[in-house]
Scaffold this active site. Structure first.
Site, PDB file in Angstrom:
ATOM      1  N   ARG A  26      14.835  10.656  24.916  1.00  0.00           N
ATOM      2  CA  ARG A  26      16.057   9.837  24.975  1.00  0.00           C
ATOM      3  C   ARG A  26      17.306  10.706  24.875  1.00  0.00           C
ATOM      4  O   ARG A  26      18.260  10.500  25.612  1.00  0.00           O
ATOM      5  CB  ARG A  26      16.064   8.776  23.885  1.00  0.00           C
ATOM      6  N   ASN A  44      13.518   3.600  23.745  1.00  0.00           N
ATOM      7  CA  ASN A  44      12.064   3.556  23.746  1.00  0.00           C
ATOM      8  C   ASN A  44      11.622   2.157  24.162  1.00  0.00           C
ATOM      9  O   ASN A  44      12.237   1.162  23.756  1.00  0.00           O
ATOM     10  CB  ASN A  44      11.501   3.866  22.357  1.00  0.00           C
TER      11      ASN A  44
END
Length: 100
Positions: A26, A44
């Site tokens: 990320r 996520n």
């Protein structure tokens, strides 16, 4: 801003699967998207098997991000990228990591 107010811009929605959680994916996406001048978010996936990206910007820059998603950071192992495109909404002002 609506899609009509953002000519030439698109939205990329992608789900990346593989070893992509717990490896800085990320943060890596946020950094790449910022370098490309894109807006949107990364997070996520709820099922812990992937990462979801929504990015808006010029087509050529989204193409670049989509290619990068197949690589990921060094510790990642990308097995699959499912991506779709549509008109940009213009709703984002920056690219961020979302926790939903």
């Amino acid at each position: 801003m609506t899609a009509r107010e953002a000519p030439g811009l698109q939205r990329l929605t992608a789900r990346i699967e593989g070893k992509v959680q717990g490896v800085g994916f990320r943060w890596w996406v946020r950094s790449r998207a910022a370098e490309l001048g894109l807006t949107g978010w990364v997070m996520n996936a709820d099922d812990e098997r992937g990462v979801v990206v929504v990015a808006e910007g010029p087509v050529d820059r989204l193409d670049g991000l989509e290619r990068m998603l197949w690589q990921g950071p060094g510790a990642a192992r990308v097995e699959r990228v499912d991506a779709t495109r549509e008109a940009a909404s213009g709703e984002f002002s920056r690219f961020e990591i979302s926790r939903r």
